[in-house]
Write a protein that holds these residues in place. Structure first.
Motif, PDB file in Angstrom:
ATOM      1  N   ALA A  48       2.010 -28.085  -9.786  1.00 33.79           N
ATOM      2  CA  ALA A  48       2.777 -28.961  -8.009  1.00 33.79           C
ATOM      3  C   ALA A  48       1.637 -29.870  -7.716  1.00 33.79           C
ATOM      4  CB  ALA A  48       3.578 -27.841  -8.082  1.00 33.79           C
ATOM      5  N   GLY A  49       0.985 -29.541  -8.377  1.00 37.29           N
ATOM      6  CA  GLY A  49      -0.783 -30.316  -7.565  1.00 37.29           C
ATOM      7  C   GLY A  49      -0.938 -29.969  -6.416  1.00 37.29           C
ATOM      8  N   GLY A  50      -0.646 -28.853  -6.001  1.00 38.29           N
ATOM      9  CA  GLY A  50      -0.709 -28.218  -4.570  1.00 38.29           C
ATOM     10  C   GLY A  50      -2.416 -27.715  -4.068  1.00 38.29           C
ATOM     11  N   PHE A  51      -2.841 -28.014  -3.003  1.00 35.51           N
ATOM     12  CA  PHE A  51      -4.382 -27.541  -2.926  1.00 35.51           C
ATOM     13  C   PHE A  51      -4.297 -26.985  -1.481  1.00 35.51           C
ATOM     14  CE2 PHE A  51      -4.891 -32.203  -3.004  1.00 35.51           C
ATOM     15  CZ  PHE A  51      -4.942 -31.804  -1.305  1.00 35.51           C
ATOM     16  N   HIS A  52      -5.743 -25.703  -1.388  1.00 35.13           N
ATOM     17  CA  HIS A  52      -5.515 -25.255   0.029  1.00 35.13           C
ATOM     18  C   HIS A  52      -7.394 -23.883   0.117  1.00 35.13           C
ATOM     19  CE1 HIS A  52      -4.001 -22.307  -3.036  1.00 35.13           C
ATOM     20  NE2 HIS A  52      -4.821 -21.879  -2.103  1.00 35.13           N
ATOM     21  N   THR A  53      -7.544 -24.276   0.982  1.00 32.83           N
ATOM     22  CA  THR A  53      -8.798 -23.620   0.873  1.00 32.83           C
ATOM     23  C   THR A  53      -9.337 -21.778   1.236  1.00 32.83           C
ATOM     24  OG1 THR A  53      -9.016 -23.614   3.151  1.00 32.83           O
ATOM     25  CG2 THR A  53     -10.297 -25.190   1.985  1.00 32.83           C
ATOM     26  N   LEU A  54      -7.879 -21.903   1.614  1.00 37.61           N
ATOM     27  CA  LEU A  54      -7.462 -19.984   1.532  1.00 37.61           C
ATOM     28  C   LEU A  54      -7.539 -18.971   0.940  1.00 37.61           C
ATOM     29  CD1 LEU A  54      -6.348 -18.578   4.107  1.00 37.61           C
ATOM     30  CD2 LEU A  54      -4.541 -17.789   3.309  1.00 37.61           C
ATOM     31  N   ASN A  55      -9.123 -18.664   0.597  1.00 40.98           N
ATOM     32  CA  ASN A  55      -9.395 -17.516  -0.680  1.00 40.98           C
ATOM     33  C   ASN A  55      -9.627 -15.980   0.139  1.00 40.98           C
ATOM     34  OD1 ASN A  55     -10.567 -16.201  -2.432  1.00 40.98           O
ATOM     35  ND2 ASN A  55      -9.835 -17.443  -4.017  1.00 40.98           N
ATOM     36  N   GLY A  56     -10.040 -14.544   0.052  1.00 37.60           N
ATOM     37  CA  GLY A  56     -10.498 -13.446   0.268  1.00 37.60           C
ATOM     38  C   GLY A  56     -11.590 -13.372   0.186  1.00 37.60           C
ATOM     39  N   ASP A  57     -11.904 -14.728  -1.284  1.00 31.70           N
ATOM     40  CA  ASP A  57     -13.562 -14.305  -1.702  1.00 31.70           C
ATOM     41  C   ASP A  57     -14.262 -15.270  -0.674  1.00 31.70           C
ATOM     42  OD1 ASP A  57     -15.997 -13.515  -3.517  1.00 31.70           O
ATOM     43  OD2 ASP A  57     -15.978 -15.497  -3.084  1.00 31.70           O
ATOM     44  N   THR A  58     -15.475 -15.583   0.315  1.00 23.99           N
ATOM     45  CA  THR A  58     -15.938 -16.327   0.909  1.00 23.99           C
ATOM     46  C   THR A  58     -16.212 -17.208   0.201  1.00 23.99           C
ATOM     47  OG1 THR A  58     -16.735 -14.524   2.708  1.00 23.99           O
ATOM     48  CG2 THR A  58     -17.702 -17.070   3.000  1.00 23.99           C
ATOM     49  N   ASN A  59     -17.035 -17.467  -0.985  1.00 24.30           N
ATOM     50  CA  ASN A  59     -17.868 -17.658  -1.955  1.00 24.30           C
ATOM     51  C   ASN A  59     -16.783 -18.550  -2.615  1.00 24.30           C
ATOM     52  OD1 ASN A  59     -20.284 -17.964  -1.487  1.00 24.30           O
ATOM     53  ND2 ASN A  59     -20.511 -16.040  -1.995  1.00 24.30           N
ATOM     54  N   MET A  60     -15.568 -18.429  -2.637  1.00 21.85           N
ATOM     55  CA  MET A  60     -14.401 -19.163  -3.334  1.00 21.85           C
ATOM     56  C   MET A  60     -14.034 -19.734  -2.311  1.00 21.85           C
ATOM     57  SD  MET A  60     -14.260 -18.366  -7.226  1.00 21.85           S
ATOM     58  CE  MET A  60     -12.776 -19.538  -7.313  1.00 21.85           C
ATOM     59  N   ALA A  61     -13.597 -19.170  -1.264  1.00 23.30           N
ATOM     60  CA  ALA A  61     -13.529 -20.501  -0.597  1.00 23.30           C
ATOM     61  C   ALA A  61     -13.703 -21.306   0.099  1.00 23.30           C
ATOM     62  CB  ALA A  61     -12.602 -19.332   0.581  1.00 23.30           C
ATOM     63  N   ALA A  62     -15.294 -21.448   0.313  1.00 29.49           N
ATOM     64  CA  ALA A  62     -16.344 -22.880   0.122  1.00 29.49           C
ATOM     65  C   ALA A  62     -16.125 -23.435  -1.275  1.00 29.49           C
ATOM     66  CB  ALA A  62     -17.999 -21.840   0.539  1.00 29.49           C
ATOM     67  N   LEU A  63     -15.709 -22.554  -2.554  1.00 33.05           N
ATOM     68  CA  LEU A  63     -16.134 -23.959  -3.705  1.00 33.05           C
ATOM     69  C   LEU A  63     -14.872 -24.628  -3.785  1.00 33.05           C
ATOM     70  CD1 LEU A  63     -17.542 -21.769  -5.976  1.00 33.05           C
ATOM     71  CD2 LEU A  63     -18.738 -23.925  -5.880  1.00 33.05           C
ATOM     72  N   GLN A  64     -13.373 -24.074  -3.269  1.00 33.33           N
ATOM     73  CA  GLN A  64     -12.387 -24.469  -3.339  1.00 33.33           C
ATOM     74  C   GLN A  64     -12.258 -25.450  -2.326  1.00 33.33           C
ATOM     75  OE1 GLN A  64      -9.380 -20.886  -3.980  1.00 33.33           O
ATOM     76  NE2 GLN A  64      -9.052 -21.580  -2.984  1.00 33.33           N
ATOM     77  N   GLY A  65     -13.079 -25.339  -0.660  1.00 32.24           N
ATOM     78  CA  GLY A  65     -13.726 -26.588   0.253  1.00 32.24           C
ATOM     79  C   GLY A  65     -14.049 -27.686  -0.665  1.00 32.24           C
ATOM     80  N   TYR A  66     -15.014 -27.335  -1.579  1.00 34.26           N
ATOM     81  CA  TYR A  66     -15.747 -28.742  -1.823  1.00 34.26           C
ATOM     82  C   TYR A  66     -14.823 -29.238  -2.716  1.00 34.26           C
ATOM     83  CZ  TYR A  66     -19.051 -30.621  -5.370  1.00 34.26           C
ATOM     84  OH  TYR A  66     -18.733 -31.527  -7.461  1.00 34.26           O
TER      85      TYR A  66
END
Ligand SMILES: Cc1cc2nc3c(=O)[nH]c(=O)nc-3n(C[C@H](O)[C@H](O)[C@H](O)COP(=O)(O)OP(=O)(O)OC[C@H]3O[C@@H](n4cnc5c(N)ncnc54)[C@H](O)[C@@H]3O)c2cc1C
Length: 805
Positions: A48-66
């Motif tokens: 579906a091509g959706g993207f978001h930063t929310l992730n329970g793990d802070t480093n994963m969330a930072a990599l999602q932000g990247y």
């Protein structure tokens, strides 16, 4: 076809393409991607091509932000469109716990530099008008959320990689991967053989099959997933006509995500009646087809969605997309060097390729080219699962993960699927005593013992849980007399051989002890990051026992294996050596009562072999409770006999069994740090205070020495401290921001309630120059500012009289 390459990336989905691009970006241009069909021929094309930063793990969330920020860069480099729609997104909360989770996430985002905000129901109605806000108490708005064109984005990665010198070989099927004696690989394809120094498995839906070609089991499983695209929806058409776009809405209560698609809507579900796909393996014949529509399994979700988004009820269905994608047992990707297999790298199990693909590519490229990733990536390290992992474990865990995709994740939650899996000989004895079990790295671990009237299930909560009283009772038992628990959940290694001492001197930064003694030491990466927090016990001139985190066994053993040398043998004995810890002022009397060895002269950090009752043991005088205590290790075959001996000897002293909840409270009394909270590859020894265990005087050029010495000269900008928190009914768990003079200046690493001292205690990082004993700050816990005081002296046994006495 090119027949040699430095890196062969197998799989041209979004993840393989991102890995290829990042390898070129970091300087390796002799890299090649091999795809059996066209690019995007796995899960990628139907996402579906959706993207978001929310992730329970802070480093994963930072990599999602990247990842999300990278798309504009990719467009600029390649001149291609990723079809970006940065429309923002709202995650809804319809009950207190969901809202608490959003408040906790928002707080974390403050020091991560993510501009999320808490929004009221009225604001939600205004920003996302398709939402019926009945029963909604708030939401979290993230301006970075959005969606893109999966195919355009994958091709943009591919073009950027080609521009960096990479080769992409499509319509080429990898059929075998054979390792040569020198560690390089022959990648056999239907078009010929490619000789590669490294392999990256980015096989997505076929990652299991690609792994099996090298004899590797990857713990992942595909799940079916479905989303629906509607015909035009008048409310959306109006927004489009006015030049606007509707944001994404995630509704955890309805297990759905919704976004605008053209002039209509698109909604997908993580339904409870979910179905695993291709249990016995992904067919090679599967490609650009979809699975048949299945409305039955999402019937309940659709009914719920009609209430939350009434406009859907009258919208015609334009298309249904139903396809498979893979999950690891905990839902995070499997990335990094595969333990025990030289030059084989994993980039699979990525269930959110458009939120995570960029971060996965960056991490892997850093690891391969620079030797280590720039941040702690344990949450997605392929080594986070042990050799005990099996398809029988993976499948129920993946189903559980899919079903809980939108559930609240509580800090004290224990997930039930695939349990009990691994147990020690104590399992039934402790169960009969009221053990309430948790799980760590597949192993059952007692959290606390429930007595009559105490809850036999700990209700998940962000606030103090109903295990509070039982934990308090166990803490009193330890500090007032003597407590006993298992030491099965330590990672343990036996290091032997004529070069064992020299090898430890190089691998570990601290002092290697003399026979009969133990020492504490950090293990550093080449760049001086903390990659281990070890106890070394010297059993004889050529025999050592190492203890560290149980959950990091594969991570640590991978490190040891890659640095082995002649004259030293390292064995992982984590499950071959078990036993108990006894701790508290009466611990010495208990031990003395069950051994003929004189323990009266056994000093703090002494190690001795002795027979306890009938069982030959290794006994070391040390305890993570910070009290007078002993760790008593034995062969699992003797563990029950050892238990009955210690338990009987403990009765006159009022011995209590205690679990991990009490242990984690007791360690706070002494401000002891914990692995993966205070101590992790995100930090250095000097930042955490572990540099006091570095032996700078030893003549060895231990790994990380240059970085640690440079930091000693330079100093650090932040410092780990403990804080006494004026908490309400919720203690710190980790990553709460610390405020000083109206600004976020630091963050917490862990915390909890110290039952012995009656204080809520946190640990966290503050700017070094700001730290002073008694400094007043505020910690944001679940949206509330709680006063806290920096406390440089531990509240229990500060002079060590009890621990060392
Ligand atoms: C219905 C649906 C909706 C989704 N929506 C989203 C979303 O909104 N946002 C999001 O982030 N994610 C979404 N996803 C998940 C997303 O699709 C995946 O995370 C992502 O596509 C994984 O990419 P990958 O590269 O790891 O694997 P894949 O896309 O499966 O790619 C693997 C590639 O490897 C190739 N390959 C395999 N074996 C070989 C071999 N032996 N030789 C050569 N080539 C080989 C395959 O042909 C394939 O092209 C969705 C998934 C589904 C099913």
């Amino acid at each position: 076809m090119q027949t040699t390459t430095r890196v062969a990336v197998i799989g041209g989905g979004v993840v393989g393409a991102s890995v290829l691009y990042h390898l070129t970006k970091l300087g390796w241009s002799d890299v090649m991607l091999i795809e059996r069909s066209e690019l995007t021929s796995g899960s990628t094309w139907h996402a579906a091509g959706g993207f978001h930063t929310l992730n329970g793990d802070t480093n994963m969330a930072a990599l999602q932000g990247y990842t999300i920020r990278l798309y504009k860069v990719l467009e600029a480099i390649t001149g291609m469109s990723c079809g970006l729609h940065h429309v923002g997104g709202i995650t809804l909360a319809d009950n207190r716990d969901r809202f608490d989770m959003l408040l906790a996430e928002r707080a974390k985002h403050r020091f991560m530099g993510l501009e999320t905000e808490i929004v009221t129901p009225d604001e939600i109605a205004r920003i996302a008008p398709v939402t019926n806000i009945d029963g909604i108490i708030g939401g979290l708005y993230d301006p970075l959320d959005g969606h893109l064109d999966p195919s355009g984005t994958t091709h943009a990665y591919a073009k950027a990689a080609r521009m960096g010198g990479a080769t992409i070989q499509t319509h080429t099927m990898v059929t075998e991967t054979n390792q040569r004696p020198d560690g390089t690989w022959d990648v056999v394809t239907d078009k010929g053989t490619i000789h590669a120094e490294h392999i990256v498995n980015a096989g997505g839906l076929w990652a299991r099959e690609v792994g099996a070609m090298a004899g590797i089991y990857f713990p992942l499983h595909p799940m079916e997933h479905q989303y629906i695209v509607t015909e035009e929806v008048p409310m959306i058409a109006d927004i489009v006509n006015a030049g606007g776009e509707h944001p994404h809405v995630m509704d955890p209560a309805g297990e759905s995500y919704l976004r605008q698609e053209g002039r209509g809507l698109c909604i997908g579900f993580y339904e409870q009646r979910c179905r695993p796909w291709a249990v016995n393996g992904t067919p090679w014949t599967f490609g650009h087809e979809l699975l048949p529509d299945d409305f039955d399994k999402i019937e309940d979700s659709i009914a719920f969605a009609y209430k939350r988004f009434p406009a859907l009820e009258t919208a015609g269905v334009k298309s249904v997309i139903h396809g498979p994608f893979t999950f690891a047992p905990d839902g995070n990707p499997l990335v990094g060097p595969v333990p025990g297999v030289r030059n084989y790298w994993s980039a699979c199990g990525v269930m959110a390729g458009f939120s995570q693909g960029g971060g996965v590519g960056l991490t892997l490229a850093q690891w391969m080219i620079e030797g280590e990733p720039e941040r702690d990536v344990m949450a997605m390290d392929v080594a986070r699962f042990g050799d005990w992992i099996s398809p029988g474990y993976t499948l129920p865990k993946v189903i559980e993960n899919y079903q809980k995709r939108f559930s609240v994740s509580y800090p004290n939650e224990e997930l039930p699927a695939a349990r009990p899996n691994r147990t020690t000989p104590m399992y039934d004895i402790f169960s009969d005593m009221g053990a309430v079990w948790g799980q760590q790295y597949g192993l059952e671990v007692v959290n606390y013992f429930a007595q009559e009237g105490e809850p036999s299930f700990e209700t998940p909560s962000f606030r103090r849980s109903d295990a509070f009283d039982a934990t308090a009772r166990e803490v009193r038992g330890v500090r007032g007399g003597v407590g006993i628990n298992e030491v099965h959940n330590f990672g343990k290694y036996r290091v032997t051989g004529p070069r064992a001492r020299a090898w430890l001197d190089r691998i570990m930064a601290g002092r290697v002890p003399q026979p009969g003694r133990l020492s504490l030491t950090p293990m550093l990466s080449d760049k001086g990051k903390l990659i281990g927090d070890f106890t070394i016990s010297c059993l004889s001139a050529e025999e050592f026992q190492l203890t560290a985190s149980y959950g990091s066994q594969n991570y640590h053993f991978r490190r040891f294996s890659s640095h082995l040398e002649d004259g030293v043998h390292v064995e992982n004995i984590s499950d071959k050596r078990t036993g108990f810890q006894i701790a508290g002022p009466k611990a010495r009397a208990v031990l003395a009562a069950c051994t003929r060895t004189d323990v009266s002269d056994m000093k703090f950090r002494d190690v001795r072999r002795m027979t306890v009752g009938m069982t030959d043991c290794i006994v070391q005088r040390v305890s993570y409770t910070g009290d007078l205590g002993y760790e008593i290790y034995c062969d699992p075959m003797g563990q029950r006999a050892l238990w009955w001996t210690l338990w009987a000897a403990g009765q006159p002293h009022g011995m209590v069994p205690f679990g991990m909840r009490a242990m984690m409270s007791l360690r706070l009394d002494k401000h002891f740090g914990s692995w993966m909270a205070e101590f992790s590859p995100d930090y250095t020894a000097a930042e955490t205070g572990l540099d006091r265990f570095i032996d700078f005087k030893k003549g060895t050029d231990f790994i990380g020495r240059a970085a640690a010495e440079a930091e000693r000269v330079r100093g650090t900008t932040r410092r780990l401290v403990a804080l006494a928190v004026d908490a309400d009914d919720a203690d710190v768990h980790g990553y709460e921001p610390i405020w000083l003079d109206g600004e976020v200046v630091g963050f917490c690493t862990s915390g909890g309630y110290s039952h012995h001292t009656g204080t809520s205690i946190a640990q966290g990082f503050l700017p070094r120059q700001a730290v002073s004993d008694g400094l007043k700050v505020e910690i944001e816990i679940l949206g509330q500012m709680r006063p806290a005081t920096v406390t440089l002296t531990p509240p229990f046994d500060a002079d060590g009289a009890r621990m060392r006495g």
